[in-house]
Design an enzyme around this catalytic site. Structure first.
Site, PDB file in Angstrom:
ATOM      1  N   CYS A 159       0.859  -1.180   0.000  1.00 51.98           N
ATOM      2  CA  CYS A 159       0.000   0.000   0.000  1.00 51.98           C
ATOM      3  C   CYS A 159       0.897   1.231   0.000  1.00 51.98           C
ATOM      4  O   CYS A 159       1.825   1.311   0.811  1.00 51.98           O
ATOM      5  CB  CYS A 159      -0.899  -0.023   1.233  1.00 51.98           C
ATOM      6  SG  CYS A 159      -2.015   1.383   1.311  1.00 51.98           S
TER       7      CYS A 159
ATOM      8  N   HIS B  30      -8.569  -3.979  -2.848  1.00 51.61           N
ATOM      9  CA  HIS B  30      -7.709  -3.160  -1.979  1.00 51.61           C
ATOM     10  C   HIS B  30      -8.093  -1.680  -2.105  1.00 51.61           C
ATOM     11  O   HIS B  30      -8.273  -0.989  -1.103  1.00 51.61           O
ATOM     12  CB  HIS B  30      -6.241  -3.381  -2.373  1.00 51.61           C
ATOM     13  CG  HIS B  30      -5.262  -2.557  -1.601  1.00 51.61           C
ATOM     14  ND1 HIS B  30      -4.341  -3.102  -0.743  1.00 51.61           N
ATOM     15  CD2 HIS B  30      -5.058  -1.212  -1.547  1.00 51.61           C
ATOM     16  CE1 HIS B  30      -3.625  -2.134  -0.183  1.00 51.61           C
ATOM     17  NE2 HIS B  30      -4.036  -0.973  -0.673  1.00 51.61           N
ATOM     18  N   GLU B  31      -8.242  -1.220  -3.342  1.00 55.20           N
ATOM     19  CA  GLU B  31      -8.573   0.197  -3.549  1.00 55.20           C
ATOM     20  C   GLU B  31      -9.983   0.515  -3.066  1.00 55.20           C
ATOM     21  O   GLU B  31     -10.219   1.551  -2.459  1.00 55.20           O
ATOM     22  CB  GLU B  31      -8.422   0.576  -5.030  1.00 55.20           C
ATOM     23  CG  GLU B  31      -7.002   0.440  -5.574  1.00 55.20           C
ATOM     24  CD  GLU B  31      -5.944   1.067  -4.665  1.00 55.20           C
ATOM     25  OE1 GLU B  31      -6.210   2.124  -4.063  1.00 55.20           O
ATOM     26  OE2 GLU B  31      -4.851   0.484  -4.532  1.00 55.20           O
TER      27      GLU B  31
ATOM     28  N   HIS C 166     -10.197   1.168   0.624  1.00 51.73           N
ATOM     29  CA  HIS C 166      -9.748   2.487   1.087  1.00 51.73           C
ATOM     30  C   HIS C 166     -10.935   3.454   1.233  1.00 51.73           C
ATOM     31  O   HIS C 166     -10.906   4.351   2.069  1.00 51.73           O
ATOM     32  CB  HIS C 166      -8.758   3.097   0.088  1.00 51.73           C
ATOM     33  CG  HIS C 166      -7.330   2.706   0.346  1.00 51.73           C
ATOM     34  ND1 HIS C 166      -6.682   3.003   1.514  1.00 51.73           N
ATOM     35  CD2 HIS C 166      -6.427   2.050  -0.431  1.00 51.73           C
ATOM     36  CE1 HIS C 166      -5.430   2.546   1.453  1.00 51.73           C
ATOM     37  NE2 HIS C 166      -5.250   1.958   0.285  1.00 51.73           N
TER      38      HIS C 166
HETATM   39 ZN    ZN Z   1      -3.525   1.047  -0.312  1.00 54.27          ZN
END
Ligand code: ZN
Length: 195
Positions: free
Chosen positions: A103, A145-146, A149
């Site tokens: 990340c 993953h994005e 966020h």
């Molecule tokens: Zn990240």
């Protein structure tokens, strides 16, 4: 313009981001800057909260992840880099897989993270056209993953508490700017004030 990336420990990385309500010249500039920032940091994805904007928006470049897939798994993907505004996860597979994830807000830390192997996302592109993408394997892991966020979730949240404890010192070093990546970062806690 390359924007500084918020380091682990910044409260904005833990907030739920707000829906993007409409297009504007400012939004388009932000998107351009996010793409430039992601490229400058050699990242596969970057979400708006990572550059201090609490908006449901991320950019990603799946090219490398997609090329790493066997031919039979190369699902159709839009031209890269891609822009996802107000994305929704509309399908995930029961089957899971584990991939090494890093990340940009947590530099130098690659951890094996288990997630659904396949994911389908519905989103608006930068022209506000409704799109869908199906990601499998590595590409699914980048997209999830994005997406996370935007809900204030980080990949390290999926680690066991035992592993998290092992990483505590490393995370503290990242948070306080003792780990310096090659790209500009913004720290919530300065190294001087940290004890
Ligand atoms: Zn990240």
């Amino acid at each position: 313009m390359i924007l500084p990336i918020r380091a682990y420990g910044d409260p904005i990385l833990r907030e739920k981001a707000h829906e993007v309500t409409g297009n504007s010249p400012e939004l388009q500039v932000l998107i351009d800057n996010m793409i430039e920032t992601m490229r400058g940091a050699d990242g596969a994805g970057l979400a708006a909260p990572q550059v201090g904007q609490g908006l449901r928006l991320f950019v990603a470049d799946l090219t490398e992840a997609w090329r790493a897939l066997p031919l039979s798994l190369r699902t159709e993907i839009p031209p890269q880099p891609m822009v996802c505004i107000n994305p929704e996860i509309i399908e995930t597979s029961d089957e899971q897989a584990e991939f090494g994830e890093g990340c940009l807000s947590i530099p130098g830390l690659i951890e094996e993270i288990r997630r659904p192997w396949r994911v389908k996302l519905r989103y608006l592109d930068r022209e506000f056209q409704e799109c869908e993408i199906e990601g499998v394997s590595y590409t699914a892991s980048v997209l999830q993953h994005e997406y996370d966020h935007l809900d204030g979730i980080l990949h390290i949240d999926y680690l066991t508490s035992e592993r998290r404890m092992q990483l505590e010192e490393k995370l503290r070093d990242i948070e306080t700017g003792r780990v310096r990546p090659s790209y500009p970062m913004q720290y919530h806690i300065s190294p001087d004030s940290a004890t």
